[in-house]
Enzyme design. Sequence first.
Site, short mmCIF file in Angstrom:
data_model
loop_
_atom_site.label_atom_id
_atom_site.label_comp_id
_atom_site.label_asym_id
_atom_site.label_seq_id
_atom_site.Cartn_x
_atom_site.Cartn_y
_atom_site.Cartn_z
N SER A 1 0.64 -1.44 -0.26
CA SER A 1 0.12 0.15 0.16
C SER A 1 1.03 1.20 0.22
O SER A 1 1.85 1.56 0.52
CB SER A 1 -0.90 0.06 1.28
OG SER A 1 -0.48 0.19 2.64
N ASP B 1 -6.23 -0.73 6.48
CA ASP B 1 -6.92 -2.13 7.37
C ASP B 1 -8.42 -2.18 6.15
O ASP B 1 -8.51 -3.53 5.84
CB ASP B 1 -7.47 -1.47 8.30
CG ASP B 1 -6.64 -1.00 9.33
OD1 ASP B 1 -5.43 -1.88 8.83
OD2 ASP B 1 -6.78 -0.55 10.27
O1 LIG Z 1 0.29 -1.04 16.57
P1 LIG Z 1 -0.48 -2.27 15.73
O2 LIG Z 1 -1.63 -3.08 16.27
O3 LIG Z 1 0.15 -2.02 14.49
O4 LIG Z 1 -1.70 -1.02 14.77
C1 LIG Z 1 -2.46 -0.88 15.60
C2 LIG Z 1 -3.61 0.61 15.06
O5 LIG Z 1 -3.05 1.72 15.02
O6 LIG Z 1 -3.78 0.09 13.27
C3 LIG Z 1 -5.03 0.71 13.49
C4 LIG Z 1 -5.03 1.66 12.13
O7 LIG Z 1 -4.33 0.85 10.65
C5 LIG Z 1 -6.16 0.87 14.68
O8 LIG Z 1 -7.19 0.83 14.85
C6 LIG Z 1 -5.36 0.64 15.83
O9 LIG Z 1 -5.41 0.86 17.10
#
Ligand SMILES: O=P(O)(O)OC[C@@]1(O)O[C@H](CO)[C@@H](O)[C@@H]1O
Length: 309
Positions: free
Chosen positions: A217, A249
């Site tokens: 991405s 996501d």
């Molecule tokens: O710490 P990680 O697991 O890499 O990322 C977590 C996070 O920042 O990613 C999402 C957005 O992509 C948020 O919902 C979430 O809290």
Amino acid sequence: MILTVTLNTALDITYRVPSLRPCASHRVSEVTERPGGKGVNVARVLAALGHEVTVTGFAGGPTGRILRDRLAEVPGVLDALVPVSGTTRRTVAVVDGRSGGTTQLNEPGPAVTHAEWSAFQEAYRDLLASASAVALCGSLPPGVPVGAYAGLTRTARAAGVPVLLDTSGAALRRGVAGRPDVLKPNAEELAELTGSHEPLRATQDARRRGAGAVVASLGEEGALAVTPEGRWRAVPPARLRGNPTGAGDSLVAGLLSGLAERLPWPDRLTRAVALSAATVLSPVAGEFDRAAYEELLGRIAVTAEANAA
Ligand SMILES: O=P(O)(O)OC[C@@]1(O)O[C@H](CO)[C@@H](O)[C@@H]1O
């Protein structure tokens, strides 16, 4: 059903401030609080697209309770989270009202015990029995071994369930060795994994490390896919202004949705990039604007790419 795994779930807090300055006190003009962690966001988008989806991972403590209560309100998402004695983390996204830029602060997450990790793996094996695809998403909480994603990938593949992996750092480096069917890094993760800042070269290199296909991405530049069937670039029509939290996501959700429907790669990429762009355009982080999504579907340019020199 499609299974999404978020070992480090989070209660995502978004603050909007008129103007963000380091080492200064701020009045927050707007607060939102949502169940999050990457796989939870992926599940929300998949459910909105009409897929049956189950969420697993860990949840615990007061934030874990809030997260599960809020998740129960999301139509079409089944909660199969495994309890932990520690407390689910919060993440804080601070949106600067002046520039529109977002500063992200992610807590490390609860310490997971050996017994809790074993309980998760057992629950995961059971869930795979009815899964058509699985997404392994996000960072690992403390206590979960760094090779966790490689192991979870092998378990799924042994059960005949295709795997998409979206993580970062050491978890990504080790995870790719488990041979996920699809790897979804962003530009930064890809550069960290391969040492190359040239997207096509890095995407091809990431694939050689064990992934069946790699979809990178690239923010405003859309996505670059290197797959067994060919290489494509999928680009949204114009520079999009908005909050990019959760855009990656949504891209994952689009890829999984296309995989579940056995769409050809160019169609999967169109759906994924349209969803990702519609997420940037949504005022609430991690949600997509449906009207924008439907309109964007007809405006994603997908072109075949030659090999990197
Ligand atoms: O710490 P990680 O697991 O890499 O990322 C977590 C996070 O920042 O990613 C999402 C957005 O992509 C948020 O919902 C979430 O809290």
